[in-house]
Design an enzyme around this catalytic site. Structure first.
Site, PDB file in Angstrom:
ATOM      1  N   MET A 225      -9.587   7.921  -0.014  1.00  0.00           N
ATOM      2  CA  MET A 225     -10.086   8.445   1.036  1.00  0.00           C
ATOM      3  C   MET A 225     -10.414   9.968   1.112  1.00  0.00           C
ATOM      4  O   MET A 225      -9.971  10.708   0.091  1.00  0.00           O
ATOM      5  CB  MET A 225      -8.881   9.018   2.180  1.00  0.00           C
ATOM      6  CG  MET A 225      -8.722   7.626   2.799  1.00  0.00           C
ATOM      7  SD  MET A 225      -7.770   7.337   4.034  1.00  0.00           S
ATOM      8  CE  MET A 225      -6.695   6.260   3.904  1.00  0.00           C
TER       9      MET A 225
ATOM     10  N   SER B 200       1.036  -0.987  -0.527  1.00  0.00           N
ATOM     11  CA  SER B 200      -0.135  -0.285  -0.367  1.00  0.00           C
ATOM     12  C   SER B 200       1.284   1.323   0.124  1.00  0.00           C
ATOM     13  O   SER B 200       1.438   1.414   1.226  1.00  0.00           O
ATOM     14  CB  SER B 200      -1.307   0.322   1.038  1.00  0.00           C
ATOM     15  OG  SER B 200      -1.587   0.922   1.596  1.00  0.00           O
TER      16      SER B 200
ATOM     17  N   HIS C  75      -8.493   0.779  -3.877  1.00  0.00           N
ATOM     18  CA  HIS C  75      -9.600   0.653  -2.468  1.00  0.00           C
ATOM     19  C   HIS C  75      -9.739   2.129  -2.319  1.00  0.00           C
ATOM     20  O   HIS C  75      -9.716   2.826  -1.432  1.00  0.00           O
ATOM     21  CB  HIS C  75      -8.528  -0.086  -1.448  1.00  0.00           C
ATOM     22  CG  HIS C  75      -8.910   0.276  -0.384  1.00  0.00           C
ATOM     23  ND1 HIS C  75      -8.807  -0.782   1.092  1.00  0.00           N
ATOM     24  CD2 HIS C  75     -10.723   0.566   0.384  1.00  0.00           C
ATOM     25  CE1 HIS C  75      -9.324  -0.403   2.534  1.00  0.00           C
ATOM     26  NE2 HIS C  75     -10.743  -0.126   1.366  1.00  0.00           N
TER      27      HIS C  75
ATOM     28  N   MET D  97     -12.376   4.317   0.298  1.00  0.00           N
ATOM     29  CA  MET D  97     -13.238   4.424   1.289  1.00  0.00           C
ATOM     30  C   MET D  97     -13.870   5.720   1.100  1.00  0.00           C
ATOM     31  O   MET D  97     -13.043   7.128   1.884  1.00  0.00           O
ATOM     32  CB  MET D  97     -12.104   4.327   2.428  1.00  0.00           C
ATOM     33  CG  MET D  97     -11.493   3.432   2.558  1.00  0.00           C
ATOM     34  SD  MET D  97      -9.913   3.311   3.346  1.00  0.00           S
ATOM     35  CE  MET D  97      -8.372   3.168   2.204  1.00  0.00           C
TER      36      MET D  97
ATOM     37  N   ASP E 137      -6.419  -6.684   4.299  1.00  0.00           N
ATOM     38  CA  ASP E 137      -5.577  -5.035   4.573  1.00  0.00           C
ATOM     39  C   ASP E 137      -5.817  -4.682   6.107  1.00  0.00           C
ATOM     40  O   ASP E 137      -7.236  -4.514   6.356  1.00  0.00           O
ATOM     41  CB  ASP E 137      -6.087  -4.378   3.588  1.00  0.00           C
ATOM     42  CG  ASP E 137      -5.942  -2.936   3.629  1.00  0.00           C
ATOM     43  OD1 ASP E 137      -5.198  -2.375   3.590  1.00  0.00           O
ATOM     44  OD2 ASP E 137      -6.778  -2.365   2.929  1.00  0.00           O
TER      45      ASP E 137
ATOM     46  N   MET F 136     -11.353  -6.159   5.948  1.00  0.00           N
ATOM     47  CA  MET F 136     -10.214  -5.042   6.541  1.00  0.00           C
ATOM     48  C   MET F 136     -10.079  -5.452   8.199  1.00  0.00           C
ATOM     49  O   MET F 136     -11.089  -6.068   8.985  1.00  0.00           O
ATOM     50  CB  MET F 136     -11.521  -3.328   6.499  1.00  0.00           C
ATOM     51  CG  MET F 136     -10.945  -3.075   5.514  1.00  0.00           C
ATOM     52  SD  MET F 136      -9.907  -2.429   4.284  1.00  0.00           S
ATOM     53  CE  MET F 136      -8.813  -1.060   5.841  1.00  0.00           C
TER      54      MET F 136
ATOM     55  N   HIS G  67      -2.081  -1.458  -4.000  1.00  0.00           N
ATOM     56  CA  HIS G  67      -2.502  -1.085  -2.983  1.00  0.00           C
ATOM     57  C   HIS G  67      -2.880   0.494  -3.313  1.00  0.00           C
ATOM     58  O   HIS G  67      -1.531   1.229  -2.817  1.00  0.00           O
ATOM     59  CB  HIS G  67      -2.539  -1.753  -2.000  1.00  0.00           C
ATOM     60  CG  HIS G  67      -3.926  -1.520  -1.593  1.00  0.00           C
ATOM     61  ND1 HIS G  67      -4.866  -2.654  -1.646  1.00  0.00           N
ATOM     62  CD2 HIS G  67      -4.195  -0.946  -0.195  1.00  0.00           C
ATOM     63  CE1 HIS G  67      -6.358  -2.459  -0.708  1.00  0.00           C
ATOM     64  NE2 HIS G  67      -5.266  -0.806  -0.438  1.00  0.00           N
TER      65      HIS G  67
ATOM     66  N   ASP H 121      -5.156   3.592  -2.074  1.00  0.00           N
ATOM     67  CA  ASP H 121      -6.457   3.587  -1.126  1.00  0.00           C
ATOM     68  C   ASP H 121      -6.716   5.412  -1.452  1.00  0.00           C
ATOM     69  O   ASP H 121      -6.135   6.405  -0.714  1.00  0.00           O
ATOM     70  CB  ASP H 121      -5.700   3.691   0.222  1.00  0.00           C
ATOM     71  CG  ASP H 121      -4.894   2.287   0.556  1.00  0.00           C
ATOM     72  OD1 ASP H 121      -6.180   1.538   1.694  1.00  0.00           O
ATOM     73  OD2 ASP H 121      -4.044   2.465   1.370  1.00  0.00           O
TER      74      ASP H 121
END
Ligand code: DX5
Ligand code: ZN
Length: 216
Positions: free
Chosen positions: A37, A8, A66, A68, A175, A137, A33, A35
Site C-alpha cells: 500500500m 494474506s 497485490h 494497492m 480478496d 476485491m 498473498h 499487500d
C-alpha cells in the site's frame, strides 16, 4: 474443483513474521498473498520492499503480490527482484493498463488485474485475454478484517461468464472478508483462488483453517 488458498500476511504478526511465514511453508497454502500500500491509492500503508525481501527469502510458496498503489509500473523491477509469481495491479490505478500488463509479462511474471467493489466486471472485457488472473476485491482495499461485500459473489459469476464467452484462460481470485462461509459461496460461483487474512491468522489453528478453506 477445490480452490487454491493464498493467505494474506497483512494479518500476520509483524513482530514475528518469520514464524508466520514458516507456518505457511508447513501448511497447505498454495501461495502467499502480499499487500503493498502507498497511503495514496488506499488510505493505509502496509510494508515495503526492505521487509518483503526477507519474507521472499523465507517463503517456500509462490508470492502473489497485490499492489494497492498509484503508478505500479514504477515497481515492476522491485517486485520481480522478490521472485514474485503473480503481480497484480489495480484497473483504477492504470490508465495504460494494457501496457503495464505487457511490461509485467516481459519482466517474467504473471500479470493480473484487480477491480475495486465499485468497478463493474464489464470494464475487463478488453484486457481479459491478456491476463493470467483477475482479482475481485470483495472489500474496499486498504485494511484486513473488513466485512465481505455480498455483491462480490454476483461479480464472480459475471466474470466466469466473461471468461467463458471470450475464451480467456484467466484465473479468478477473490480478496477481502473471505472465510469458510463466504468462501464456499465464492467457490460455487466460480472462484479459483481465495485470499484470506483475518480468517487464517486470527484462527486458533491457522494451518487447520487453511486446510478447511482448501476443502470448500
Ligand atoms: C485488503 C487486502 C487484503 C486483506 C484481506 O486491502 O487486499 O488482502 O489482507 O484481509 P481479510 O481476509 O482479513 O479481509
Ligand atoms: Zn490483497
Amino acid at each position: 474443483m477445490k480452490p487454491m488458498i493464498s493467505p494474506s500476511i497483512l494479518s500476520a504478526d509483524f513482530a514475528h513474521l518469520a514464524k508466520d511465514v514458516e507456518m505457511l511453508n508447513r501448511s497447505e497454502a498454495d501461495w502467499v498473498h502480499i499487500d503493498i500500500m502507498d497511503g495514496v491509492f488506499v488510505p493505509n500503508i502496509s510494508f515495503g520492499f526492505p521487509v518483503l525481501k526477507y519474507v521472499a527469502k523465507l517463503s517456500e510458496k509462490p508470492l502473489d503480490v497485490h499492489l494497492m498503489i498509484v503508478q505500479p509500473e514504477k515497481f515492476i523491477q522491485e517486485v520481480k527482484a522478490l521472485g514474485a509469481h503473480v503481480m497484480t495491479v489495480h484497473y483504477e490505478a492504470c490508465p495504460h493498463l494494457h501496457r503495464v500488463v505487457q511490461q509485467i509479462r516481459e519482466a517474467g511474471m504473471q500479470p493480473a488485474v484487480t477491480i475495486n467493489p465499485a468497478t463493474p466486471v464489464a470494464m475487463l472485457q478488453d484486457i481479459i485475454r491478456d491476463v493470467y488472473m483477475v482479482l475481485i476485491m470483495s472489500v474496499n482495499p486498504g485494511f484486513g478484517g473488513q466485512k465481505f461485500i455480498e455483491h462480490s459473489v454476483e461479480k464472480v459469476r459475471e466474470l466466469r461468464a466473461l471468461i467463458e464467452r471470450t475464451g480467456s484462460k484467466a484465473l479468478i481470485e477473490v480478496d477481502g472478508g473471505v472465510n469458510v462461509e463466504t468462501g464456499a459461496r465464492l467457490v460455487a460461483a466460480g472462484a479459483d483462488i481465495l485470499v484470506a487474512g483475518n480468517a487464517v491468522f486470527a484462527a486458533e489453528d491457522p494451518e487447520g483453517m487453511i486446510r478447511r478453506l482448501k476443502e470448500l
